[in-house]
Design an enzyme around this catalytic site. Sequence first.
Site, PDB file in Angstrom:
ATOM      1  N   GLU A  59      -1.788  14.209   6.350  1.00 45.00           N
ATOM      2  CA  GLU A  59      -2.577  14.103   5.114  1.00 45.00           C
ATOM      3  C   GLU A  59      -1.706  14.151   3.847  1.00 45.00           C
ATOM      4  OE1 GLU A  59      -5.527  13.644   3.986  1.00 45.00           O
ATOM      5  OE2 GLU A  59      -5.640  14.753   2.113  1.00 45.00           O
ATOM      6  N   HIS A  70      -1.136   5.040  -7.381  1.00 42.86           N
ATOM      7  CA  HIS A  70      -2.079   5.243  -8.495  1.00 42.86           C
ATOM      8  C   HIS A  70      -1.341   5.536  -9.803  1.00 42.86           C
ATOM      9  CE1 HIS A  70      -6.122   5.680  -6.307  1.00 42.86           C
ATOM     10  NE2 HIS A  70      -5.267   5.140  -5.479  1.00 42.86           N
ATOM     11  N   GLY A  84       3.225   2.874 -16.273  1.00 40.32           N
ATOM     12  CA  GLY A  84       3.651   2.597 -14.897  1.00 40.32           C
ATOM     13  C   GLY A  84       4.051   3.861 -14.147  1.00 40.32           C
ATOM     14  N   ASP A  86       5.475   6.675 -14.148  1.00 40.49           N
ATOM     15  CA  ASP A  86       6.036   7.592 -15.151  1.00 40.49           C
ATOM     16  C   ASP A  86       5.556   9.037 -15.003  1.00 40.49           C
ATOM     17  OD1 ASP A  86       3.417   7.300 -15.864  1.00 40.49           O
ATOM     18  OD2 ASP A  86       3.794   6.655 -17.928  1.00 40.49           O
ATOM     19  N   SER A  88       2.465  10.017 -15.366  1.00 42.69           N
ATOM     20  CA  SER A  88       1.349  10.313 -16.287  1.00 42.69           C
ATOM     21  C   SER A  88       0.128  10.844 -15.546  1.00 42.69           C
ATOM     22  CB  SER A  88       0.968   9.063 -17.100  1.00 42.69           C
ATOM     23  OG  SER A  88       0.514   8.043 -16.238  1.00 42.69           O
ATOM     24  N   HIS A 193      -1.975   1.147   4.074  1.00 41.22           N
ATOM     25  CA  HIS A 193      -3.217   1.624   4.695  1.00 41.22           C
ATOM     26  C   HIS A 193      -3.069   1.753   6.220  1.00 41.22           C
ATOM     27  CE1 HIS A 193      -6.137   0.764   1.098  1.00 41.22           C
ATOM     28  NE2 HIS A 193      -5.259   1.722   0.859  1.00 41.22           N
ATOM     29  N   ASP A 211      -6.874   2.862  10.435  1.00 40.50           N
ATOM     30  CA  ASP A 211      -6.528   2.193  11.693  1.00 40.50           C
ATOM     31  C   ASP A 211      -6.414   3.258  12.773  1.00 40.50           C
ATOM     32  OD1 ASP A 211      -3.980   3.319  11.555  1.00 40.50           O
ATOM     33  OD2 ASP A 211      -2.892   1.421  11.634  1.00 40.50           O
ATOM     34  N   THR A 213      -3.905   4.236  14.402  1.00 39.74           N
ATOM     35  CA  THR A 213      -2.600   4.926  14.495  1.00 39.74           C
ATOM     36  C   THR A 213      -2.138   5.393  13.108  1.00 39.74           C
ATOM     37  OG1 THR A 213      -1.545   2.751  14.290  1.00 39.74           O
ATOM     38  CG2 THR A 213      -1.831   3.610  16.528  1.00 39.74           C
ATOM     39  N   ASP A 218       2.597   0.665  11.492  1.00 41.45           N
ATOM     40  CA  ASP A 218       2.624  -0.479  12.402  1.00 41.45           C
ATOM     41  C   ASP A 218       1.638  -1.522  11.888  1.00 41.45           C
ATOM     42  OD1 ASP A 218       0.127   0.570  12.930  1.00 41.45           O
ATOM     43  OD2 ASP A 218       0.627   1.321  14.920  1.00 41.45           O
TER      44      ASP A 218
HETATM   45  C1  HEM Z   1      -6.861  -3.206  -3.186  1.00 41.74           C
HETATM   46  C2  HEM Z   1      -6.109  -2.161  -3.419  1.00 41.74           C
HETATM   47  C3  HEM Z   1      -6.453  -0.775  -2.949  1.00 41.74           C
HETATM   48  C4  HEM Z   1      -7.670  -0.154  -2.881  1.00 41.74           C
HETATM   49  C5  HEM Z   1      -9.013  -0.711  -3.303  1.00 41.74           C
HETATM   50  C6  HEM Z   1      -7.446   1.151  -2.302  1.00 41.74           C
HETATM   51  C7  HEM Z   1      -8.418   2.092  -2.087  1.00 41.74           C
HETATM   52  C8  HEM Z   1      -8.254   3.258  -1.365  1.00 41.74           C
HETATM   53  C9  HEM Z   1      -9.305   4.217  -1.057  1.00 41.74           C
HETATM   54  C10 HEM Z   1     -10.744   4.096  -1.495  1.00 41.74           C
HETATM   55  C11 HEM Z   1      -8.763   5.184  -0.307  1.00 41.74           C
HETATM   56  C12 HEM Z   1      -9.477   6.385   0.305  1.00 41.74           C
HETATM   57  C13 HEM Z   1      -9.507   7.533  -0.676  1.00 41.74           C
HETATM   58  C14 HEM Z   1     -10.335   8.661  -0.078  1.00 41.74           C
HETATM   59  O1  HEM Z   1     -11.521   8.461   0.171  1.00 41.74           O
HETATM   60  O2  HEM Z   1      -9.757   9.744   0.141  1.00 41.74           O
HETATM   61  C15 HEM Z   1      -7.366   4.875  -0.145  1.00 41.74           C
HETATM   62  C16 HEM Z   1      -6.479   5.642   0.552  1.00 41.74           C
HETATM   63  C17 HEM Z   1      -5.143   5.414   0.563  1.00 41.74           C
HETATM   64  N1  HEM Z   1      -4.463   4.424  -0.112  1.00 41.74           N
HETATM   65 FE1  HEM Z   1      -5.275   2.818  -1.007  1.00 41.74          FE
HETATM   66  N2  HEM Z   1      -6.118   1.296  -2.031  1.00 41.74           N
HETATM   67  C18 HEM Z   1      -5.472   0.144  -2.423  1.00 41.74           C
HETATM   68  C19 HEM Z   1      -4.118  -0.081  -2.361  1.00 41.74           C
HETATM   69  C20 HEM Z   1      -3.194   0.850  -1.983  1.00 41.74           C
HETATM   70  C21 HEM Z   1      -1.778   0.711  -2.141  1.00 41.74           C
HETATM   71  C22 HEM Z   1      -1.091  -0.517  -2.751  1.00 41.74           C
HETATM   72  C23 HEM Z   1      -1.208   1.840  -1.640  1.00 41.74           C
HETATM   73  C24 HEM Z   1       0.233   2.237  -1.577  1.00 41.74           C
HETATM   74  C25 HEM Z   1       1.228   1.461  -1.857  1.00 41.74           C
HETATM   75  C26 HEM Z   1      -2.276   2.672  -1.141  1.00 41.74           C
HETATM   76  C27 HEM Z   1      -2.108   3.843  -0.443  1.00 41.74           C
HETATM   77  C28 HEM Z   1      -3.141   4.582   0.098  1.00 41.74           C
HETATM   78  C29 HEM Z   1      -2.931   5.682   1.010  1.00 41.74           C
HETATM   79  C30 HEM Z   1      -1.604   6.137   1.590  1.00 41.74           C
HETATM   80  C31 HEM Z   1      -4.194   6.224   1.275  1.00 41.74           C
HETATM   81  C32 HEM Z   1      -4.521   7.414   2.187  1.00 41.74           C
HETATM   82  C33 HEM Z   1      -4.548   8.696   1.402  1.00 41.74           C
HETATM   83  C34 HEM Z   1      -4.845   9.874   2.310  1.00 41.74           C
HETATM   84  O3  HEM Z   1      -5.003   9.706   3.506  1.00 41.74           O
HETATM   85  O4  HEM Z   1      -4.915  10.986   1.780  1.00 41.74           O
HETATM   86  N3  HEM Z   1      -3.463   2.049  -1.385  1.00 41.74           N
HETATM   87  N4  HEM Z   1      -7.082   3.710  -0.804  1.00 41.74           N
END
Ligand code: HEM
Length: 356
Positions: A59, A70, A84, A86, A88, A193, A211, A213, A218
């Site tokens: 986690e 973000h 960007g 930074d 913030s 993701h 997913d 895994t 992967d």
């Molecule tokens: C279309 C673009 C994206 C959308 C709409 C999106 C949206 C989301 C949402 C809704 C979650 C779940 C948050 C929750 O309910 O706890 C999530 C989790 C996550 N996102 Fe994205 N995301 C996007 C792109 C990215 C990018 C580009 C990265 C990293 C480079 C990223 C990394 C992650 C990670 C690692 C998690 C898991 C966090 C956790 O398990 O605590 N996401 N994302």
Amino acid sequence: MSFKSLVTFLALTTTASAALIRRVTCPDGNIVENGACCALFPVLTDIQANLFKGGVCGEDAHSALRIAFHDAIGFSLTKNVGGGADGSIVVFGSTELAFHANGGIDDIVAAQKPFIAAHNLSAGDFIQFASAVGVSNCIGAPRLDFFLGRPPPLGPAADLTVPEPFDSVTSILARFKDAGFEPVEAVALLASHSIAAADQIDPTIPGTPFDSTPGTFDTQFFIETLLKGTAFPGTGRNPGEVMSPLQGEMRLLSDFSLARDPRTACFWQAAVNHEDAVRAAFKFEMAKLSLLGQNKRNLIDCSDVIPIPKPFTGTAHLPAGASLSDVEVSCKLFPFPTLTADPGPATSVAPVPGAH
Ligand code: HEM
């Protein structure tokens, strides 16, 4: 110059430049190219033990990667929306953590703040460093780059810079483009993701992975987002969620749509079973993301401090009992790769432990 002599010339220059690289031995015995990076080893030891619970791809590692995105994506090539990568999102958390898209980020901000206070790093540096270290705990991940020296942020990012799962593909691709990423680059970033789960989309089932895994970097994520069907115990709970035929797994509407949209479907499918290419593309795009709003010439390359992840030894596969007819093949240009299904009856996907 023939092709053969070009290759020989490149090999010689690479060897020569490798020989020219000066190495510095840190007081703790670690060896780096730039002595300024020695200061990062105590931070590395601390966060591996106390933030990532002994170097787990769980986690906190997932959340460290999410906050790195973000924070950084609050950047625009055309508008004044923020600085960007930074820091913030931490320093101006009272503004940014109230944005809807940042739901749940308050947990990782609270978890990271004591480490930022304890070590002499800017919030922007700490966020990107923790992200690279957290990702290194995931089997199959690339060794991400890390650059040191971001100054403190000047102000908060603007709202609506972080894409939401219920945004249209057009709006998501426009947001990425405005931050400097083409559609293929956005798809590469979404390999993130593969090591991710949702806590906020449905708070009644925290830690639901994207997913099967979530502890391994992967290409299962690219396969499972393309599976047909939406069966899942319960009903659609959130406008950003599409249910999965795999019990215990959640799919974001944004991922589901990008996997099928003609602008991105072939990039998505091309990721399937191409672990090396995805790893290289993700590494490249993460370095670019981590430098948004920063001048690389003012930063020190400390990538040699980041641990080398364990290699992926598995193979991309379909879920047990599935066949190609269960895949919603959306790329019209190339056939879907031939994959075998996992043996045995269908199993459910376990939640990621430790969700807040
Ligand atoms: C279309 C673009 C994206 C959308 C709409 C999106 C949206 C989301 C949402 C809704 C979650 C779940 C948050 C929750 O309910 O706890 C999530 C989790 C996550 N996102 Fe994205 N995301 C996007 C792109 C990215 C990018 C580009 C990265 C990293 C480079 C990223 C990394 C992650 C990670 C690692 C998690 C898991 C966090 C956790 O398990 O605590 N996401 N994302």
